[in-house]
Motif scaffolding. Structure first.
Motif, PDB file in Angstrom:
ATOM      1  N   MET A   1     -25.617  47.384  97.687  1.00 19.58           N
ATOM      2  CA  MET A   1     -24.444  48.012  98.298  1.00 19.58           C
ATOM      3  C   MET A   1     -24.653  49.519  98.344  1.00 19.58           C
ATOM      4  SD  MET A   1     -20.485  47.624  97.211  1.00 19.58           S
ATOM      5  CE  MET A   1     -19.648  46.865  98.555  1.00 19.58           C
ATOM      6  N   ASN A   2     -24.180  50.141  99.365  1.00 17.66           N
ATOM      7  CA  ASN A   2     -24.332  51.568  99.575  1.00 17.66           C
ATOM      8  C   ASN A   2     -23.472  52.355  98.586  1.00 17.66           C
ATOM      9  OD1 ASN A   2     -24.634  54.140 100.563  1.00 17.66           O
ATOM     10  ND2 ASN A   2     -24.059  53.629 102.649  1.00 17.66           N
ATOM     11  N   LEU A   3     -24.075  53.386  97.965  1.00 15.31           N
ATOM     12  CA  LEU A   3     -23.365  54.205  96.985  1.00 15.31           C
ATOM     13  C   LEU A   3     -22.153  54.890  97.595  1.00 15.31           C
ATOM     14  CD1 LEU A   3     -23.130  55.508  94.194  1.00 15.31           C
ATOM     15  CD2 LEU A   3     -24.665  57.286  95.006  1.00 15.31           C
ATOM     16  N   HIS A   4     -22.274  55.370  98.823  1.00 13.61           N
ATOM     17  CA  HIS A   4     -21.147  56.044  99.468  1.00 13.61           C
ATOM     18  C   HIS A   4     -19.967  55.097  99.660  1.00 13.61           C
ATOM     19  CE1 HIS A   4     -24.192  59.090 100.260  1.00 13.61           C
ATOM     20  NE2 HIS A   4     -23.180  59.931 100.421  1.00 13.61           N
ATOM     21  N   ASN A   5     -20.242  53.856  99.997  1.00 13.76           N
ATOM     22  CA  ASN A   5     -19.161  52.875 100.133  1.00 13.76           C
ATOM     23  C   ASN A   5     -18.471  52.640  98.802  1.00 13.76           C
ATOM     24  OD1 ASN A   5     -19.690  52.572 102.838  1.00 13.76           O
ATOM     25  ND2 ASN A   5     -20.955  50.758 102.564  1.00 13.76           N
ATOM     26  N   LEU A   6     -19.253  52.603  97.714  1.00 14.84           N
ATOM     27  CA  LEU A   6     -18.658  52.429  96.386  1.00 14.84           C
ATOM     28  C   LEU A   6     -17.746  53.604  96.044  1.00 14.84           C
ATOM     29  CD1 LEU A   6     -21.704  51.161  94.285  1.00 14.84           C
ATOM     30  CD2 LEU A   6     -19.629  49.882  94.819  1.00 14.84           C
ATOM     31  N   LEU A   7     -18.226  54.810  96.313  1.00 12.37           N
ATOM     32  CA  LEU A   7     -17.433  55.995  95.986  1.00 12.37           C
ATOM     33  C   LEU A   7     -16.187  56.091  96.851  1.00 12.37           C
ATOM     34  CD1 LEU A   7     -20.233  58.661  95.415  1.00 12.37           C
ATOM     35  CD2 LEU A   7     -18.968  57.358  93.704  1.00 12.37           C
ATOM     36  N   TYR A   8     -16.301  55.742  98.126  1.00 13.17           N
ATOM     37  CA  TYR A   8     -15.118  55.764  98.993  1.00 13.17           C
ATOM     38  C   TYR A   8     -14.096  54.711  98.580  1.00 13.17           C
ATOM     39  CZ  TYR A   8     -16.914  59.129 102.376  1.00 13.17           C
ATOM     40  OH  TYR A   8     -17.367  60.263 102.977  1.00 13.17           O
ATOM     41  N   GLY A   9     -14.548  53.708  97.840  1.00 13.07           N
ATOM     42  CA  GLY A   9     -13.643  52.671  97.369  1.00 13.07           C
ATOM     43  C   GLY A   9     -12.757  53.111  96.219  1.00 13.07           C
ATOM     44  N   ILE A  10     -13.067  54.261  95.628  1.00 13.31           N
ATOM     45  CA  ILE A  10     -12.239  54.782  94.535  1.00 13.31           C
ATOM     46  C   ILE A  10     -10.948  55.314  95.143  1.00 13.31           C
ATOM     47  CG2 ILE A  10     -12.053  56.496  92.702  1.00 13.31           C
ATOM     48  CD1 ILE A  10     -15.109  56.389  92.453  1.00 13.31           C
ATOM     49  N   ARG A  11      -9.860  54.801  94.648  1.00 11.23           N
ATOM     50  CA  ARG A  11      -8.548  55.147  95.212  1.00 11.23           C
ATOM     51  C   ARG A  11      -8.187  56.611  94.946  1.00 11.23           C
ATOM     52  NH1 ARG A  11      -3.022  51.819  94.031  1.00 11.23           N
ATOM     53  NH2 ARG A  11      -1.734  53.002  95.467  1.00 11.23           N
ATOM     54  N   GLY A  12      -7.838  57.318  96.001  1.00 14.85           N
ATOM     55  CA  GLY A  12      -7.375  58.705  95.881  1.00 14.85           C
ATOM     56  C   GLY A  12      -8.470  59.718  95.623  1.00 14.85           C
ATOM     57  N   ILE A  13      -9.711  59.383  95.935  1.00 13.41           N
ATOM     58  CA  ILE A  13     -10.810  60.308  95.679  1.00 13.41           C
ATOM     59  C   ILE A  13     -10.700  61.524  96.602  1.00 13.41           C
ATOM     60  CG2 ILE A  13     -12.410  59.161  97.248  1.00 13.41           C
ATOM     61  CD1 ILE A  13     -14.624  59.741  95.137  1.00 13.41           C
ATOM     62  N   THR A  14     -10.940  62.699  96.056  1.00  5.90           N
ATOM     63  CA  THR A  14     -10.887  63.934  96.831  1.00  5.90           C
ATOM     64  C   THR A  14     -12.294  64.263  97.343  1.00  5.90           C
ATOM     65  OG1 THR A  14     -11.285  65.339  94.900  1.00  5.90           O
ATOM     66  CG2 THR A  14      -8.980  64.812  95.421  1.00  5.90           C
ATOM     67  N   PRO A  15     -12.397  65.077  98.377  1.00  2.00           N
ATOM     68  CA  PRO A  15     -13.732  65.446  98.878  1.00  2.00           C
ATOM     69  C   PRO A  15     -14.597  66.144  97.823  1.00  2.00           C
ATOM     70  CG  PRO A  15     -12.054  66.021 100.488  1.00  2.00           C
ATOM     71  CD  PRO A  15     -11.337  65.577  99.250  1.00  2.00           C
ATOM     72  N   GLU A  16     -13.985  67.003  97.011  1.00  2.00           N
ATOM     73  CA  GLU A  16     -14.735  67.681  95.949  1.00  2.00           C
ATOM     74  C   GLU A  16     -15.251  66.677  94.931  1.00  2.00           C
ATOM     75  OE1 GLU A  16     -11.408  68.489  96.512  1.00  2.00           O
ATOM     76  OE2 GLU A  16     -11.742  70.220  97.800  1.00  2.00           O
ATOM     77  N   GLU A  17     -14.403  65.727  94.594  1.00  2.00           N
ATOM     78  CA  GLU A  17     -14.770  64.699  93.629  1.00  2.00           C
ATOM     79  C   GLU A  17     -15.890  63.826  94.192  1.00  2.00           C
ATOM     80  OE1 GLU A  17     -12.437  61.324  90.964  1.00  2.00           O
ATOM     81  OE2 GLU A  17     -11.426  62.234  92.674  1.00  2.00           O
ATOM     82  N   PHE A  18     -15.797  63.479  95.471  1.00  2.00           N
ATOM     83  CA  PHE A  18     -16.830  62.670  96.120  1.00  2.00           C
ATOM     84  C   PHE A  18     -18.176  63.377  96.069  1.00  2.00           C
ATOM     85  CE2 PHE A  18     -19.367  61.450  99.762  1.00  2.00           C
ATOM     86  CZ  PHE A  18     -19.390  60.068  99.637  1.00  2.00           C
ATOM     87  N   GLN A  19     -18.185  64.660  96.382  1.00  3.85           N
ATOM     88  CA  GLN A  19     -19.426  65.427  96.373  1.00  3.85           C
ATOM     89  C   GLN A  19     -20.010  65.494  94.961  1.00  3.85           C
ATOM     90  OE1 GLN A  19     -18.989  69.452  97.723  1.00  3.85           O
ATOM     91  NE2 GLN A  19     -21.186  69.819  97.798  1.00  3.85           N
ATOM     92  N   PHE A  20     -19.165  65.749  93.971  1.00  2.88           N
ATOM     93  CA  PHE A  20     -19.625  65.818  92.587  1.00  2.88           C
ATOM     94  C   PHE A  20     -20.210  64.481  92.142  1.00  2.88           C
ATOM     95  CE2 PHE A  20     -18.891  65.401  87.999  1.00  2.88           C
ATOM     96  CZ  PHE A  20     -19.598  66.509  87.546  1.00  2.88           C
ATOM     97  N   LEU A  21     -19.519  63.380  92.462  1.00  4.12           N
ATOM     98  CA  LEU A  21     -19.991  62.059  92.068  1.00  4.12           C
ATOM     99  C   LEU A  21     -21.276  61.682  92.789  1.00  4.12           C
ATOM    100  CD1 LEU A  21     -16.638  60.061  91.897  1.00  4.12           C
ATOM    101  CD2 LEU A  21     -17.959  61.035  90.010  1.00  4.12           C
ATOM    102  N   SER A  22     -21.414  62.083  94.039  1.00  5.65           N
ATOM    103  CA  SER A  22     -22.643  61.812  94.783  1.00  5.65           C
ATOM    104  C   SER A  22     -23.836  62.471  94.102  1.00  5.65           C
ATOM    105  CB  SER A  22     -22.533  62.313  96.219  1.00  5.65           C
ATOM    106  OG  SER A  22     -21.573  61.587  96.925  1.00  5.65           O
ATOM    107  N   GLN A  23     -23.672  63.713  93.671  1.00  7.82           N
ATOM    108  CA  GLN A  23     -24.745  64.423  92.975  1.00  7.82           C
ATOM    109  C   GLN A  23     -25.021  63.796  91.609  1.00  7.82           C
ATOM    110  OE1 GLN A  23     -23.370  68.448  92.867  1.00  7.82           O
ATOM    111  NE2 GLN A  23     -23.859  68.844  95.022  1.00  7.82           N
ATOM    112  N   LEU A  24     -23.953  63.409  90.921  1.00 12.61           N
ATOM    113  CA  LEU A  24     -24.090  62.854  89.575  1.00 12.61           C
ATOM    114  C   LEU A  24     -24.797  61.502  89.575  1.00 12.61           C
ATOM    115  CD1 LEU A  24     -23.279  63.380  86.589  1.00 12.61           C
ATOM    116  CD2 LEU A  24     -21.200  62.088  87.053  1.00 12.61           C
ATOM    117  N   THR A  25     -24.588  60.721  90.597  1.00  8.54           N
ATOM    118  CA  THR A  25     -25.148  59.369  90.633  1.00  8.54           C
ATOM    119  C   THR A  25     -26.491  59.295  91.357  1.00  8.54           C
ATOM    120  OG1 THR A  25     -23.803  58.896  92.593  1.00  8.54           O
ATOM    121  CG2 THR A  25     -22.914  58.229  90.452  1.00  8.54           C
TER     122      THR A  25
END
Length: 121
Positions: free
Chosen positions: A1-25
């Motif tokens: 499964m695509n990592l971006h799809n997993l992160l977008y599945g997190i309810r209420g995720i902000t763009p800053e949070e998405f970017q941080f999590l993308s780098q972290l993972t």
């Protein structure tokens, strides 16, 4: 499964949070990423939740947002001083997004470390 799809599945995720999590993972396997998202999404707070906790300070339970985000000392101070005579509560009302983002970043780093510890055995 695509990592971006997993992160977008997190309810209420902000763009800053998405970017941080993308780098972290970066560098995680699909299984590690799935487990990370499950662990992290269960521990994080949405900005709406922090806003709600902050608003509770105006009806007599000041500092709930600080207790919830592991800032126990500030929570005790807010509780016994009525949110620093409501001034601290008003400031938190303005800055609730940054309070949530700081907490979520801490939780994300802890969750990533746990996942890496389990899979590096």
């Amino acid at each position: 499964m695509n990592l971006h799809n997993l992160l977008y599945g997190i309810r209420g995720i902000t763009p800053e949070e998405f970017q941080f999590l993308s780098q972290l993972t970066t560098g995680m396997t699909d299984e590690q990423a799935q487990r990370f998202v499950m662990l992290y999404s269960g521990k994080r707070f949405s900005t709406d939740t922090v806003l709600l906790f902050t608003l509770l300070g105006f009806i007599g339970v000041a500092g709930v947002q600080r207790f919830a985000t592991r800032q126990i000392g500030m929570g005790i101070l807010y509780f016994f001083t009525a949110g620093l005579c409501f001034i601290g509560t008003i400031v938190d009302l303005i800055n609730y997004r940054s309070i949530a983002n700081d907490f979520n970043q801490t939780v994300a780093v802890e969750s990533a470390q746990m996942i890496k510890m389990v899979y590096n055995r």
